[in-house]
Design a protein around this motif. Sequence first.
Motif, mmCIF file in Angstrom:
data_model
loop_
_atom_site.group_PDB
_atom_site.id
_atom_site.type_symbol
_atom_site.label_atom_id
_atom_site.label_comp_id
_atom_site.label_asym_id
_atom_site.label_seq_id
_atom_site.Cartn_x
_atom_site.Cartn_y
_atom_site.Cartn_z
ATOM 1 N N HIS A 1 0.818 -1.217 0.000
ATOM 2 C CA HIS A 1 0.000 0.000 0.000
ATOM 3 C C HIS A 1 0.859 1.277 0.000
ATOM 4 N N HIS B 1 1.131 4.432 -2.667
ATOM 5 C CA HIS B 1 1.116 5.885 -2.432
ATOM 6 C C HIS B 1 2.305 6.553 -3.130
ATOM 7 N N SER C 1 0.261 9.494 5.864
ATOM 8 C CA SER C 1 -1.136 9.064 5.748
ATOM 9 C C SER C 1 -1.702 8.818 7.138
ATOM 10 N N ASP D 1 -6.403 7.286 -0.552
ATOM 11 C CA ASP D 1 -6.423 5.916 -1.073
ATOM 12 C C ASP D 1 -7.198 5.793 -2.398
HETATM 13 ZN ZN ZN Z 1 -3.295 5.018 2.290
#
Ligand code: ZN
Length: 349
Positions: free
Chosen positions: A113, A117, A138, A304
């Motif tokens: 993840h 980003h 984040s 996201d």
């Molecule tokens: Zn995120």
Amino acid sequence: MSVIILALETSCDDTSAAVVADGSEILSNVISSQVEVHKKFGGVVPEIASRKHLELMNYVIEEAMAVAGLSFAELDAVAVTYGPGLVGALLVGVASAKAAAYGLGLPLVGVNHVEGHIYANFLVEPDISFPMVCLVVSGGHTDLILLKNHGSYELLGSTRDDAAGEAFDKVARTMGLGYPGGPLIDRLAREGQAEAINLPRSYLEEGSFDFSFSGVKSAVINYLHRASQHGEEVNQADLAAGFQKAVVDVLVDKTIAAADKAGVSTILLAGGVAANTQLRAELIKRAGDGSRRVICPPPILCTDNAAMVACAAYYKYLRGAFAPLTLNAVPNLKLGEEKYEGNFKGRLM
Ligand code: ZN
Ligand code: KG4
């Protein structure tokens, strides 16, 4: 010939599917936010998030394909975020991606993840040259990362307690602003004077690129308690501005120091907090003496979304870094680590 990837992202509370060609042409990027569902609880409820992903996933995939105007037969690979994140939430994306890859006879690509980003930057600027330093901020991460090449990362620093977004969300909740707190504080801070309320900035040891935001968060909470005990009214806009400036100052100072120490002139911004107006403006202003370049993806690609996952997957696809159909969710996956069962290397079919 183009490489067209369908990517899924379900690591937290956004159900997203995107179709991206050659790592930068976004054909669709459908994001179904669960904010309204979690708002009344003041934060993401993991079990509810998983159930909502289950309800939404197929519709979101169908919409992503319809907006892209493609049939499944035109895809080259299926990609998915398999960690870090909420395990139940990740599992929905992973199971859906495995089913799609198996059913369509396509290779599967597992994406971290945080890597997703970072790669939001390559969606907007595919030709950025290495090396570069990326600040990932984040709800779950505050990391300074040196990128040496595609898929080659060195962690320079990390938060020792709260992530920046987590601090924004907790401060907003204590101020009674609502959820998610980042955008609300961002908006309110524009009407306040940051200098009116002086809050602490934690730089830790000299030369450290780690972060700590629990001190400034507690200072805001103490400020509110003291005001309430004394029956004093709080200027919410000044408090939001003071808090935001304290966080942004540390993020910007450390990012520029890290880039200078690494001898790197390109700075990337990534993650939900990278949508923050003041952080973007300050970083560009402070770095902008002509010797450094700052890249910030548009806010919709900072929070996201599956397009960033498709972009990261494209470079893995080019390297032949595929995942087996036994791929599982890895809630604490580290950047640069591949956690597959067995010793799977290379492509499946
Ligand atoms: Zn995120
Ligand atoms: O990357 P993201 O969408 O999800 C995670 O991977 O955590 O980031 C969500 C975080 C939340 O903490 C949210 O409050 C914060 O990003 N955020 C912001 C802004 N927009 C979102 N923080 C500060 N200013 C913003 N404009």
